[in-house]
Scaffold this motif. Structure first.
Motif, mmCIF file in Angstrom:
data_model
loop_
_atom_site.group_PDB
_atom_site.id
_atom_site.type_symbol
_atom_site.label_atom_id
_atom_site.label_comp_id
_atom_site.label_asym_id
_atom_site.label_seq_id
_atom_site.Cartn_x
_atom_site.Cartn_y
_atom_site.Cartn_z
ATOM 1 N N ILE B 24 -4.162 -1.899 3.338
ATOM 2 C CA ILE B 24 -3.758 -1.358 4.141
ATOM 3 C C ILE B 24 -1.668 -1.276 3.927
ATOM 4 C CG2 ILE B 24 -5.081 0.120 4.539
ATOM 5 C CD1 ILE B 24 -5.571 0.287 6.754
ATOM 6 N N HIS B 25 -2.034 -2.888 4.037
ATOM 7 C CA HIS B 25 -1.041 -3.758 4.795
ATOM 8 C C HIS B 25 -0.415 -3.643 6.454
ATOM 9 C CE1 HIS B 25 0.230 -4.858 0.591
ATOM 10 N NE2 HIS B 25 -0.163 -3.135 0.719
ATOM 11 N N GLU B 26 0.993 -3.184 6.781
ATOM 12 C CA GLU B 26 1.866 -2.255 7.989
ATOM 13 C C GLU B 26 0.098 -1.877 9.050
ATOM 14 O OE1 GLU B 26 3.060 -1.637 5.820
ATOM 15 O OE2 GLU B 26 3.544 -0.259 6.146
ATOM 16 N N LYS B 27 -0.140 -1.332 8.226
ATOM 17 C CA LYS B 27 -0.777 0.244 8.609
ATOM 18 C C LYS B 27 -2.402 -0.986 9.706
ATOM 19 C CE LYS B 27 -1.122 3.806 7.822
ATOM 20 N NZ LYS B 27 -0.147 5.020 8.784
ATOM 21 N N ILE B 28 -2.252 -1.714 8.894
ATOM 22 C CA ILE B 28 -3.798 -2.347 9.712
ATOM 23 C C ILE B 28 -2.895 -2.982 11.529
ATOM 24 C CG2 ILE B 28 -2.932 -4.746 9.723
ATOM 25 C CD1 ILE B 28 -6.532 -3.957 9.354
ATOM 26 N N ASP B 30 -1.482 -1.112 13.245
ATOM 27 C CA ASP B 30 -2.309 0.810 14.192
ATOM 28 C C ASP B 30 -3.772 0.145 14.951
ATOM 29 O OD1 ASP B 30 0.803 1.205 13.775
ATOM 30 O OD2 ASP B 30 -0.413 3.028 12.412
ATOM 31 N N VAL B 31 -4.474 -0.051 13.313
ATOM 32 C CA VAL B 31 -5.695 -0.721 14.293
ATOM 33 C C VAL B 31 -5.567 -1.406 14.876
ATOM 34 C CG1 VAL B 31 -7.633 -1.755 13.407
ATOM 35 C CG2 VAL B 31 -6.399 -0.171 11.641
ATOM 36 N N SER B 169 -6.638 2.124 -1.259
ATOM 37 C CA SER B 169 -6.005 1.842 0.093
ATOM 38 C C SER B 169 -5.195 3.467 1.003
ATOM 39 C CB SER B 169 -4.882 0.854 0.321
ATOM 40 O OG SER B 169 -5.834 -0.368 -0.069
ATOM 41 N N HIS B 170 -4.820 3.795 0.481
ATOM 42 C CA HIS B 170 -4.267 5.097 0.493
ATOM 43 C C HIS B 170 -4.619 6.186 1.339
ATOM 44 C CE1 HIS B 170 -5.339 6.846 -3.100
ATOM 45 N NE2 HIS B 170 -5.092 8.559 -2.286
ATOM 46 N N ALA B 173 -5.950 4.032 5.065
ATOM 47 C CA ALA B 173 -4.965 4.507 5.774
ATOM 48 C C ALA B 173 -4.832 5.629 6.389
ATOM 49 C CB ALA B 173 -3.358 4.332 5.094
ATOM 50 N N ILE B 176 -7.722 5.629 8.896
ATOM 51 C CA ILE B 176 -7.394 5.487 10.159
ATOM 52 C C ILE B 176 -6.331 5.998 11.079
ATOM 53 C CG2 ILE B 176 -6.550 3.492 11.038
ATOM 54 C CD1 ILE B 176 -7.680 1.729 8.835
ATOM 55 N N ASP B 177 -6.244 6.726 10.469
ATOM 56 C CA ASP B 177 -4.640 7.659 11.101
ATOM 57 C C ASP B 177 -4.999 8.808 11.762
ATOM 58 O OD1 ASP B 177 -2.673 6.679 10.347
ATOM 59 O OD2 ASP B 177 -1.791 7.746 8.616
#
Lengths: 668, 330
Positions: B24-28, B30-31, B169-170, B173, B176-177
């Motif tokens: 999920i790239h940069e979204k990680i 946010d985690v 992955s989407h 994401a 997670i959002d």
């Protein structure tokens, strides 16, 4: 498993006399329901000798009223037999009939098992399944639809003709479809009919004529049903009209074309292979309708492109070589299948020599030979066409009552053989041997006929013929057919010389009976005959409402029985027409559109064309007016988006859960 | 204020689910910004005793991927359940058994025999793994295989299910959002037991290919169809595509690029047995009335178990992992 304790379920276990109780411990099943299934909402469990009797049904009604039952399970016979009985009982007591379930512990348990302990355990499981299922049942409302007053009769033999005439004479329209060029069936081939020796043509042709000219009968010969859609009261039937290569509206039936046609063909149909017909022909001069057909496989024009003698000779220019098959769709409310039988192929019994020994004849060949209008003008002669036999042997049960071929009795062969014995005696004065296994002459005036033939001097030999051969063992056997048989009455092998042998061949289901059954949605027995709804009490109905069966399509029969069945089927159809409307079960499928992905797997499956694909929304939809609740689409939907009322996933899965439940009681 | 705790654990699985999360790239980030990562053996060092030391339900969100193949898996499932407020059955192995679940076609002893005797296995002493082994230093143990593979939900109570092999992955994401929004009080959690990160219909809904009435005369393997029509439904071309029975949510990735769906997103909403649904669906569109021909057409599916139950065997109706006799349940 539902933990909903608010249900009040009554369970009723039937003994069915001893049908169930002989193999299932009914009291144990009752106790299991009362104690083991109390947590599932069972508040009362009873057993009774005959649940379907009035007192049995009253037990249920009383409990519904007094205990306020909201679900009922009857553990008894198959739902085919008494589901309606018990649903009606519930209805009378004010409970929606669809909240009553039948658990089949007779057909599916007691009749198919012998171990009482195991059968009892299975009965408990079946009852548990029904209880779990009924919890998921929902109340449903029945639907009523009008019945189309027209009727389709398939098969123009004597049973079909009889049925069609009965209905037409009552003022209702009939479509009579026959795949041969003329109606009349096998009976039209016969010479005399047993036991009265009426001429078959004399009694049949007036009926054929009447059917062919009746204002209420739309006769379609040389035609076949290719598709059946719809349901009781509202069938839509597609009929293929094969090309006759002749314009019926112009043909006067003058038969000049037949006379002029230069091509003679051995007639394997009507003349059973012992006579000729032309390449343009009718089965006989009495054919109904009178219009001939062209046999394209033997017609000079169709094979070689020249000739056209029939076209040139026709005074009304009726011949049309360009004619194509036509398809017609008709709406009918009820259908009668009187599709008849095929004859056993005597070549299969190679030890009797048919097809190899010229003077071995089949019964149908002999019928044509005896017929005054047949190829020999009624003369009984050997295969050479001129020699009158001196000694004739008639063999019963050829292909019938024989494990190698058909295990059943063909019903008519004994009487047919006796008729032949009489005809041979009457016309030639020959010595006649009649080889039988058992003589079966139970119907009206049949045994009297047997007595008469006995008195006429026919020699009866009780025993199954082992062989018919032309291999002579001594000079006196030269040129004879030797019949090798064990005479079981004297306990000796005999070798009897005859000039002619007649094989009394049995009846078989139509070679395409299975496909016909599928087309009309009815079943066949293991032997291939159409299956009746009830062998004794409903012999002309089928499991598919609105489809009736008559005549030899359901098994070997004589003419009077076939005629009676034709009339009986007509009475049932008229009963439906008079009723005007039919009650349909409210079992319908529907699509949950949120879950439908529009994969279109269901689209071509619906036998009633009730499913449409909505292009704009990319989902499928079911028209509830057309849906008959067959469940095909419900099973097929890979997304589980289609559900059927009365057979929902919840119901079926609950039933499976119930079947798999441990049915042992803690204290048992 | 300390951040809520996040955990991710793997059991009988390949590790692809972990990669999908990283994917999920940069979204990680946010985690990381919203959670304190308490336990994630693939990503960081932590010991089981650290988890054991936590309060019950101290971990807010645990993504569990992997099937329950051995006793340790089961032990950890119980532990993570106890320590987590929300336990998510993450990915196909946890939810349906997936490829490890195909082991249920054979007894465990046979599986081990096969694994230790294949041609490419270098095992001159023909040894087999033992759960207890004596070594000079003492006794060492490894977890025993269970007699069959279970899904996570067959072993412990699960709050949410997220299908996919691996989940897209989407979709991860988006989930997670959602969880972050819930933390911030901007959204509500779906009802317990819900399938999250997926659609409610099937792959066909998202598939761009043209669909018509279906009439299949022969099933063929995709490499035997050349060239595959790029516009037309793959199933209609005779290639057994599992799209019609497989839950939507992947954006029809495989069919979009010319490969048949193999069913990794599992059954659609409410479907109890994925394979049974698919079998009846395929059988329904076979264009023949001749039993022998039908038999022949069906023979065109070379590996029925793999075709119909590749992902779902452990969760299927006839291998549900639950005892047949309900009242015997332990």
């Amino acid at each position: 498993m539902s933990n909903d304790k608010t249900n009040k379920i009554g369970v009723y276990v039937c003994h069915c006399g001893t049908n169930i109780s002989h193999t299932v411990d009914v009291a144990k099943v009752r106790d299991w329901a009362a104690e083991g299934l109390g947590s599932e909402g069972v508040v009362i469990a009873r057993d009774y000798k005959f649940m379907c009797s009035s007192p049995g049904q009253e037990l249920i009604e009383q409990d519904i009223k007094e205990l306020g039952l909201d679900r009922v399970v009857v553990a008894a016979c198959s739902p085919h037999l008494h589901e309606l009985t018990f649903r009606n009982a519930s209805k009378r007591a004010g409970l929606n009939p669809y909240l009553t379930e039948l658990a089949s512990i007779r057909e599916q348990v007691s009749w198919v098992h012998t171990d009482k302990e195991a059968a009892t355990e299975k009965a408990k499981a079946v009852v548990t399944g029904a209880v779990e299922r009924v919890i998921e049942n929902e109340p449903l409302e029945e639907l009523k639809v009008a019945i189309h007053p027209d009727t389709l009769v398939v098969g123009g033999g004597i049973a079909g003709i009889q049925a069609a005439l009965e209905i037409a004479n009552a003022g209702k329209k009939v479509w009579l479809v026959e795949r041969e060029a003329s109606i009349g069936g096998h009976m039209a081939q016969f010479d005399k009919t047993f036991p009265t020796l009426d001429c078959a043509a004399c009694i049949l042709t007036p009926r054929m004529f009447e059917a062919g000219n009746h204002p209420n009968i739309e006769l379609m010969t040389w035609s076949e049903v290719t598709n059946v859609a719809g349901y009781v009261g509202n069938f839509s039937v597609t009929i293929k009209k094969k090309p006759r290569y002749l314009k019926e509206e112009l043909c006067t039936g003058c038969r000049i074309c037949i006379e002029k046609c230069p091509t003679k063909v051995v007639d394997q149909g009507y003349e059973a292979g012992i006579g000729y017909r032309k390449a343009i022909y009718t089965s006989s001069a009495q054919a109904v309708p009178k219009y001939p057909v062209i046999d394209t496989e033997n017609c000079n024009f169709f094979q070689k492109g020249t000739c056209k003698v029939c076209e040139k000779s026709c005074p009304t220019e009726a011949i049309d070589y360009e004619q194509k098959e036509e398809f017609l769709t008709v709406d009918v409310g009820n259908i009668i299948l009187a599709t008849g039988y095929d004859l056993f192929d005597a070549r299969k019994v190679s030890n009797y020599g048919y097809g190899r020994l010229p003077n071995v004849f089949t019964s149908i060949e002999f019928e044509r030979m005896c017929n005054a209008a047949g190829p020999t003008s009624g003369d009984i002669v050997l295969r050479d066409g001129k020699t009158t036999p001196k000694t004739v042997g008639i063999i019963h049960c050829v292909g019938s009552r024989d494990r190698n071929y058909n295990n059943y009795c063909s019903n008519i062969c004994c009487m047919q053989s006796l008729k032949f014995a009489h005809l041979v005696k009457e016309r030639t004065g020959d010595t006649v041997y009649d080889f039988y296994i058992d003589m079966r002459t139970p119907m009206k005036a049949y045994d009297e006929f047997y007595q008469r033939v006995l008195e006429e001097g026919t020699l009866f030999v009780r025993g199954k013929v082992a062989q018919v051969t032309d291999a002579a063992r001594k000079a006196s056997e030269e040129g004879k057919l030797m019949v090798q048989v064990e005479d079981t009455l004297i306990g000796k092998q005999r070798r009897i010389p005859v000039d002619m042998v007649i094989l009394s061949i049995g009846m078989e289901p139509r070679h395409d009976a299975k496909e016909t059954g599928k087309l009309f949605g009815i079943g066949c027995s293991a032997n291939g005959w159409f299956t009746e709804k009830h062998a004794k009490l409903d012999p002309i109905s089928t499991m598919t409402e609105g489809i009736f069966i008559a005549g030899t399509a359901t098994g070997p029969k004589d003419i009077p029985t076939s005629v009676a069945q034709g009339s009986a089927a007509a009475a049932r159809v008229l009963n439906m027409i008079m009723r005007g409307e039919v009650t349909l079960e409210p079992i319908k499928a529907s699509v949950y559109q949120g879950q439908c992905s529009g994969c279109r797997i269901c689209n071509s499956l619906c036998p009633f064309n009730a499913i449409t694909f909505l292009e704009d929304r990319k989902v499928s939809e079911i028209n509830p007016a057309l849906c008959q609740g067959c469940g095909t689409c419900v099973a097929a939907c890979p997304a589980g988006a289609i559900s059927g009322t009365g057979f929902s996933n919840d119901q079926i899965l609950a039933q499976i859960d119930g079947l798999l439940m441990d049915v042992t009681l803690a204290d048992a | 204020m300390s951040k809520p705790k996040f955990a991710m654990y793997w059991s009988g699985s390949c590790g692809g689910c972990e990669i999908a999360v990283i994917n999920i790239h940069e979204k990680i980030l946010d985690v990381d910004a919203n959670f304190d990562i308490a336990f994630w053996p693939v990503a960081m060092d932590a010991k089981v005793k650290d988890v054991e030391a936590l309060e019950d339900e101290e971990i807010l969100l645990c993504l569990w991927n992997g099937s329950i193949r051995n006793e340790e898996n089961e032990h950890m499932a119980h532990l993570m359940r106890k320590k987590s407020k929300l336990l998510v059955s993450f990915g196909s192995c946890a939810t349906e058994g997936c490829i490890p679940g195909l082991g249920n076609l054979f007894p465990v002893a046979e599986l081990i025999d096969t694994a230790y005797t294949t041609l490419t296995t270098d095992n001159p002493d023909n040894i087999r793994p033992q759960t207890v082994t004596q070594v000079p230093e003492g006794e060492i143990t490894i977890p025993a295989m269970k007699d069959r593979v279970h899904t996570l939900a067959q072993v412990v109570d699960v709050d949410y299910f997220m299908p996919g092999c691996p989940p897209e992955s989407h979709q991860i994401a988006a989930v997670i959002d959602l969880v972050i929004e819930v933390l911030q009080g901007k959204a509500e959690l779906p009802p317990k037991g819900a399938v999250i990160g997926a659609g409610h219909s099937t792959v066909c809904e998202e598939c761009p290919r043209q669909r018509n009435l279906k009439a299949i005369k022969a099933f063929r393997r995709i490499q035997d169809v050349a060239p595959l029509d790029p516009e037309l439904c793959i199933l209609e071309q005779g290639v057994p595509c599992n799209g019609p029975a497989t839950r939507s949510g992947c954006k029809a990735r495989c069919p979009s690029v010319g490969a048949q769906c193999i069913g990794c997103y599992g059954p659609a909403e409410g479907v109890v047995d994925y394979g049974a649904r698919l079998i009846t669906a395929f059988a329904s569109v076979i264009d023949s009335k001749d039993p022998e021909e039908i038999e022949q057409i069906l023979d065109g599916i070379p590996d029925p178990a793999g075709q119909f139950y590749r992902f779902n065997l452990a969760d299927s109706l006839f291998q549900a992992g639950a005892p047949a006799f309900k009242k015997n349940e332990v």
